[in-house]
Each structure stands twice: as C-alpha cells, then as structure tokens.
Design a protein around this motif. Structure first.
Motif, PDB file in Angstrom:
ATOM      1  N   PRO A  39      -1.281  -3.130  11.460  1.00 15.67           N
ATOM      2  CA  PRO A  39      -1.926  -2.583  12.328  1.00 15.67           C
ATOM      3  C   PRO A  39      -1.207  -1.992  13.732  1.00 15.67           C
ATOM      4  O   PRO A  39      -2.139  -1.775  14.140  1.00 15.67           O
ATOM      5  N   VAL A  64       0.946  -0.971  -0.289  1.00 14.17           N
ATOM      6  CA  VAL A  64       0.044  -0.064  -0.287  1.00 14.17           C
ATOM      7  C   VAL A  64       0.817   1.105  -0.454  1.00 14.17           C
ATOM      8  O   VAL A  64       0.618   2.707  -0.266  1.00 14.17           O
ATOM      9  N   PHE A 116      -2.382  -9.325   0.480  1.00 12.17           N
ATOM     10  CA  PHE A 116      -1.710  -8.487   1.309  1.00 12.17           C
ATOM     11  C   PHE A 116      -1.246  -9.933   2.464  1.00 12.17           C
ATOM     12  O   PHE A 116      -1.335 -10.783   2.501  1.00 12.17           O
ATOM     13  N   SER A 148       9.932   2.990   7.150  1.00 14.09           N
ATOM     14  CA  SER A 148       9.993   1.551   8.074  1.00 14.09           C
ATOM     15  C   SER A 148      10.972   0.985   8.831  1.00 14.09           C
ATOM     16  O   SER A 148      12.110   1.901   8.586  1.00 14.09           O
ATOM     17  N   ARG A 149      10.939  -0.315   9.130  1.00  9.62           N
ATOM     18  CA  ARG A 149      12.099  -0.954  10.058  1.00  9.62           C
ATOM     19  C   ARG A 149      12.938  -1.270   8.881  1.00  9.62           C
ATOM     20  O   ARG A 149      14.175  -0.710   9.161  1.00  9.62           O
ATOM     21  N   PRO A 180     -11.869  -0.406   4.690  1.00 13.44           N
ATOM     22  CA  PRO A 180     -12.678   0.958   4.957  1.00 13.44           C
ATOM     23  C   PRO A 180     -12.292   2.380   4.076  1.00 13.44           C
ATOM     24  O   PRO A 180     -10.921   1.952   3.914  1.00 13.44           O
ATOM     25  N   ALA A 182      -6.186   0.440  -2.239  1.00 16.38           N
ATOM     26  CA  ALA A 182      -6.413   0.894  -0.708  1.00 16.38           C
ATOM     27  C   ALA A 182      -5.218   2.521  -0.552  1.00 16.38           C
ATOM     28  O   ALA A 182      -5.276   3.374   0.383  1.00 16.38           O
ATOM     29  N   ALA A 242       8.482   2.805  14.001  1.00 12.18           N
ATOM     30  CA  ALA A 242       7.878   3.470  14.906  1.00 12.18           C
ATOM     31  C   ALA A 242       6.643   2.645  15.785  1.00 12.18           C
ATOM     32  O   ALA A 242       5.598   3.644  16.296  1.00 12.18           O
ATOM     33  N   PHE A 276      -9.998   1.577   0.699  1.00 15.51           N
ATOM     34  CA  PHE A 276     -11.010   1.485   0.591  1.00 15.51           C
ATOM     35  C   PHE A 276     -11.978   0.905   0.941  1.00 15.51           C
ATOM     36  O   PHE A 276     -13.000   1.500   0.216  1.00 15.51           O
ATOM     37  N   ALA A 302      -6.075   0.859   7.882  1.00 16.39           N
ATOM     38  CA  ALA A 302      -7.657  -0.200   8.673  1.00 16.39           C
ATOM     39  C   ALA A 302      -7.087  -0.123  10.288  1.00 16.39           C
ATOM     40  O   ALA A 302      -6.773   0.940  10.884  1.00 16.39           O
ATOM     41  N   LEU A 316      13.324   3.590  10.985  1.00 20.46           N
ATOM     42  CA  LEU A 316      11.872   3.843  12.220  1.00 20.46           C
ATOM     43  C   LEU A 316      11.548   2.344  12.774  1.00 20.46           C
ATOM     44  O   LEU A 316      11.112   1.865  11.650  1.00 20.46           O
TER      45      LEU A 316
HETATM   46  P1  NDP Z   1       2.813  -5.199   3.815  1.00 22.12           P
HETATM   47  O1  NDP Z   1       2.726  -5.955   4.648  1.00 22.12           O
HETATM   48  O2  NDP Z   1       2.848  -5.348   2.307  1.00 22.12           O
HETATM   49  O3  NDP Z   1       3.596  -3.490   4.355  1.00 22.12           O
HETATM   50  C1  NDP Z   1       3.480  -3.416   6.250  1.00 22.12           C
HETATM   51  C2  NDP Z   1       4.749  -2.288   6.371  1.00 22.12           C
HETATM   52  O4  NDP Z   1       4.576  -1.875   7.747  1.00 22.12           O
HETATM   53  C3  NDP Z   1       6.193  -3.225   5.782  1.00 22.12           C
HETATM   54  O5  NDP Z   1       7.156  -2.197   5.196  1.00 22.12           O
HETATM   55  C4  NDP Z   1       5.771  -2.820   7.612  1.00 22.12           C
HETATM   56  O6  NDP Z   1       8.203  -2.983   7.183  1.00 22.12           O
HETATM   57  C5  NDP Z   1       5.574  -1.472   8.495  1.00 22.12           C
HETATM   58  N1  NDP Z   1       5.991  -1.963   9.301  1.00 22.12           N
HETATM   59  C6  NDP Z   1       5.580  -3.361  10.499  1.00 22.12           C
HETATM   60  N2  NDP Z   1       6.791  -3.025  11.892  1.00 22.12           N
HETATM   61  C7  NDP Z   1       5.966  -1.526  11.522  1.00 22.12           C
HETATM   62  C8  NDP Z   1       7.114  -0.762  12.680  1.00 22.12           C
HETATM   63  N3  NDP Z   1       7.083  -1.331  14.087  1.00 22.12           N
HETATM   64  N4  NDP Z   1       7.983   0.352  12.147  1.00 22.12           N
HETATM   65  C9  NDP Z   1       8.112   1.037  11.040  1.00 22.12           C
HETATM   66  N5  NDP Z   1       6.779  -0.431  10.333  1.00 22.12           N
HETATM   67  C10 NDP Z   1       6.547  -0.988  10.353  1.00 22.12           C
HETATM   68  O7  NDP Z   1       0.768  -4.053   4.240  1.00 22.12           O
HETATM   69  P2  NDP Z   1       0.280  -3.775   3.044  1.00 22.12           P
HETATM   70  O8  NDP Z   1       0.792  -2.965   2.853  1.00 22.12           O
HETATM   71  O9  NDP Z   1      -0.003  -4.311   2.238  1.00 22.12           O
HETATM   72  O10 NDP Z   1      -0.770  -3.066   4.162  1.00 22.12           O
HETATM   73  C11 NDP Z   1      -0.377  -1.754   4.701  1.00 22.12           C
HETATM   74  C12 NDP Z   1      -1.482  -1.216   5.517  1.00 22.12           C
HETATM   75  O11 NDP Z   1      -3.195  -1.304   4.505  1.00 22.12           O
HETATM   76  C13 NDP Z   1      -2.596  -2.402   6.925  1.00 22.12           C
HETATM   77  O12 NDP Z   1      -2.744  -1.462   7.858  1.00 22.12           O
HETATM   78  C14 NDP Z   1      -3.510  -3.252   5.765  1.00 22.12           C
HETATM   79  O13 NDP Z   1      -4.444  -3.628   6.566  1.00 22.12           O
HETATM   80  C15 NDP Z   1      -3.972  -1.581   4.934  1.00 22.12           C
HETATM   81  N6  NDP Z   1      -4.626  -2.052   4.443  1.00 22.12           N
HETATM   82  C16 NDP Z   1      -5.907  -1.354   4.339  1.00 22.12           C
HETATM   83  C17 NDP Z   1      -6.912  -1.525   2.812  1.00 22.12           C
HETATM   84  C18 NDP Z   1      -8.131  -0.872   2.789  1.00 22.12           C
HETATM   85  O14 NDP Z   1      -8.234  -0.732   1.764  1.00 22.12           O
HETATM   86  N7  NDP Z   1      -8.583  -0.266   4.306  1.00 22.12           N
HETATM   87  C19 NDP Z   1      -6.813  -2.288   2.227  1.00 22.12           C
HETATM   88  C20 NDP Z   1      -4.899  -3.460   1.748  1.00 22.12           C
HETATM   89  C21 NDP Z   1      -4.677  -3.187   3.135  1.00 22.12           C
HETATM   90  P3  NDP Z   1       9.306  -3.577   7.961  1.00 22.12           P
HETATM   91  O15 NDP Z   1       8.426  -4.833   6.804  1.00 22.12           O
HETATM   92  O16 NDP Z   1      10.059  -2.594   6.725  1.00 22.12           O
HETATM   93  O17 NDP Z   1       9.279  -4.205   9.180  1.00 22.12           O
END
Ligand code: NDP
Length: 414
Positions: free
Chosen positions: A91, A12, A192, A34-35, A153, A356, A67, A151, A112, A65
C-alpha cells in the motif's frame, strides 16, 4: 483489447495474473511489474503451467519496476500500451501509481488505502487522507480510478450496495464479518505480508457508531458470530478502510468490521507486541547492530505464499445488514464461502489471496466492457453492484444470501 499492467508480484498479484490470463481474450496482453523481476517470472511460469491462454498471440511478460518512481511507471505504461493498471503491490505505492495513471490516462485499480511507510498506521478518515483529495484531478484527466476493489474492502462494499439497492429502505447497521476457518498447519503465520498484517492490529481500533468515530484497543471488543459453513467463530472489532467509505457514501450510522482470530493467534500476537517485537522503530543490539524488530519477526515467519500447498478449510466473509423494509425490521446476511484447497488447485494460491485477487480482475473486466468505466474516482459502493457480483458468481466467488426467506445462492438475470 485493453492490455493490463499488474503492479506487485506477491500473493494477491499471483491470483490477479492467473485470472487475467483466464480472461485475456478481453484483457489482452498481461504485464507484471515488481521490484524483483524473478517474482514476476515465477508467476508467469505458474500461469504457463496452469492456464490455457485464450489470446495465444498475446504477450505475458515481467518487468523490474520501482513503482515509487512515477516516470519509470509512466514509461512502462506507454511502452506496453496498457490501458488498465491493477495495483496490487504494497500500500505504500498507491499514490505514485495513481500519478502515473493520471499522467497516461490509464485506468487505476487498487485493493487497499495508501499508507506512508514511516507512519505506524493511517487513522480515519482513511480515504480522505490521500485518495479522495485527488478526485478532481482524476475527473479532470478523465481517469477511471476504482478504489478498494479486493474482497474487504471490495466485495463487502458491493454487498452493502446490494442491500441498499434491493433489501432495505433504511439501513441501521452494517457488520462486516471476516472469518478464516482454514488451517495452514504452522505454529504461527500471517496470511499476507506480516508487516502490513501487524500494522493493521497494532494501532487504535476505529469503528463508526451512532454516526461518529469510536476508538477502542485491539482485542478489546469481542463477539462470537454463528456464520454459515464455518459455524461459531470468535471475532474482534478491527479498523478497516471500508468502514470509512461505507459510512460516508451510504450514510449508514453504524459500520463495524469484525476479524476472526483464534486464542492462539491472540496469545502469540500479544506476546510479540508486549515485548516490543512488533515495533518498526530501530533498536541496537549489545554489539551495536541496528535492527528493526518487526523486520526480524517478518524474516523469521513463514512466507505467506508458502502456506498455500497445505492450506485446508474455508473462509466465510460477509455483511450482516440490519434496517427497515416497508416499515418492518429486516436482517440480511450477504456472504461468500471460499475454499483454500480449491484456490490452490486453480491458481496455486491460498484462499485469502484468492478472495482478494479475483475481484480486481472482475472490476477490470467491467472497465473493459464500459459498465464501470466511469472516468472518475469511485469506491465500489459508488458503482452498480449487480454486474460485479454477477461476474464474481462466474469467476469463483459466488454470493449467497441468508434472510427470513432462507439461505440461498444469489442469482442475477442479466
Ligand atoms: P505481498 O507483500 O505478497 O506483495 C507485495 C508486492 O508489492 C511485492 O511483490 C513487492 O515487490 C511489491 N512492491 C512493494 N514495493 C514496491 C515498489 N516500490 N515497486 C514495485 N513493487 C513493489 O502483498 P499481498 O499480495 O499479500 O497484498 C497486496 C496488496 O493487497 C496489499 O496492498 C494488501 O493490503 C492488499 N490486500 C487487500 C485485500 C482485500 O481484500 N482488499 C486482502 C489482502 C491484501 P518486491 O517483493 O519485488 O519488492
């Protein structure tokens, strides 16, 4: 210019970053955190390759980072001068990121509800578990916090609001229908993060019916819908964040969410679940090694972002709304159709990430313009729907409407 901080560098976030780059004359500098710093850099490389940055003097930078560390996030927001934080990380980080926004005054956006890593899945009342408990805190700090701006929510909440604003005097039911009729060509893959994806379907399915929560099991309630473009599609009732907020904020007695699943997905999922491979509880191998089955399954499945280049077909997501207008029974379907290949060509992502990732950037533009800069916490249906849908029409997610007057594009004269 506002300057934006994107948190997360997954599927996303890639779309969010590209769309911010397309609008960086308004959104200014773009920081991605991101991490894993390399993931931020990979997104930056694709932006440089694909997008024509309008704000040529602007910064496009990645940051490592964690977060969950509020102080570190506060420091990054201050150092970069970002006024809008687009939280599209997993999330589990929502609450700490919100804390950092409250501490700095930056606007907060997510897609989310917050989840705790050690819980299987949040149960209703979803937004009231964490987010809504912080309404006063946001208002006191004058922080704009827009929840669930993806999208679904997100856009589906705006569709529901549009139905209230323009099409009904009284709404009886909202059925949100999410169909991915695309094909990724793999034996089995999730669109995802498998961990998040499976968590959504392993718990109890909650829906809002006759003004109370009803519980079912996953794949228990099936319904076939005939949707525009994608045709007849098999769906199952699923729990989803927006069922809660829409039922409360719009006072609608029936809100249900339906996700499309083919028989193959259902079979594979059922086998994995029944033999315990979707469990997040550790097990020990005969050699004494501790493993978490769900993590092993995730490691074996294709990385969702790797599906993008070969993904073909379309998604159709919309709200079927029923109720009364001028005393007469009325039915309206408000929906969008997106194309996987078009998404890949534009931003290098598959259609699910695209649907999304575009809406939170539209929301950020509305915060920047002041129209949605409400200085308090809001779900999408708390805000005027038309400016959002109007922007999405121009940004790649056009709204269509099907009712007794036909099936047409929804155009807004501003
Ligand atoms: P991914 O799993 O592809 O990406 C998640 C990212 O979050 C990764 O880059 C990961 O970093 C990062 N992350 C996790 N923990 C941490 C942390 N502690 N600090 C910093 N970064 C962190 O997820 P998606 O991109 O598929 O989804 C992202 C969000 O969007 C989710 O919350 C998902 O539920 C939501 N979503 C919402 C939709 C909607 O229509 N409303 C539809 C699809 C998704 P790293 O890998 O570097 O650890």
């Amino acid at each position: 210019k506002k300057n934006v901080l994107i948190i997360g560098a997954g599927g996303v976030a890639q779309v969010v970053a590209h769309k911010c780059a397309q609008h960086n004359d308004v959104l200014g500098d773009i920081h991605i955190a991101s991490r894993t710093a390399a993931k931020c850099q990979a997104i930056i490389d694709t932006i440089r390759a694909k997008q024509n940055l309008k704000n040529v003097d602007g910064v496009l930078a990645g940051h490592a980072l964690d977060a969950t560390n509020v102080d570190a996030t506060v420091a990054l927001i201050k150092e970069t001068g970002c006024e809008i934080v687009l939280n599209v990380g997993s999330p589990f980080i929502n609450m700490p990121v919100m804390s950092a926004c409250i501490a700095t005054g930056a606007a907060y956006l997510d897609t989310a509800i917050h989840e705790e890593q050690d819980k299987i899945c949040e149960t209703p009342p979803w937004y009231a578990n964490y987010e809504w408990k912080r309404r006063e805190e946001c208002e006191k700090a004058g922080v704009t916090a827009i929840l669930g701006a993806g999208f679904d929510p997100g856009v589906v909440n705006a569709y529901a609001k549009l139905a209230v604003e323009d099409y009904f005097d009284e709404i009886e039911s909202i059925d949100i229908i999410d169909i991915n009729a695309g094909s990724h060509g793999k034996y089995f893959a999730t669109n995802f993060d498998p961990e998040i994806n499976f968590r959504e379907f392993t718990g109890t399915v909650y829906s809002w019916q006759n003004s109370k929560w009803q519980s079912n099991t996953m794949f228990e309630v099936k319904k076939v819908w005939d949707m525009p473009v994608v045709g007849e599609s098999q769906t199952f009732m699923t729990g989803h964040d927006e069922v809660h907020s829409l039922s409360q904020n719009l006072n609608v007695p029936n809100v249900r969410f339906w996700m499309g699943f083919g028989d193959h997905y259902v079979n594979v999922f059922t086998v994995l679940k029944n033999i315990g491979l979707l469990s997040e509880q550790p097990v020990f191998t005969a050699e004494g090694q501790e493993v978490i089955p769900l993590k092993v399954v995730k490691a074996c499945l294709p990385d969702p972002s790797s599906l993008a280049p070969d993904y073909t077909g379309k998604t159709c997501i919309g709200d079927l709304v029923k109720g009364k207008k001028d005393g007469k029974d009325t039915e309206v379907l408000i929906y969008n159709v997106a194309d996987h290949k078009d998404a890949f060509e534009e931003v290098g992502s598959q259609g699910i990430s695209y649907t999304a990732g575009v809406p939170p950037v539209a929301a950020a533009l509305l915060i920047a313009s002041g129209e949605w800069d409400v200085k308090k916490m809001a779900n999408i249906e708390d805000l005027p729907a038309k400016p959002f849908l109007h922007l999405l029409n121009q940004m790649g997610l056009p709204t269509r409407i099907k009712d007794a007057n036909g099936d047409r594009d929804l155009n807004f004269a501003n």
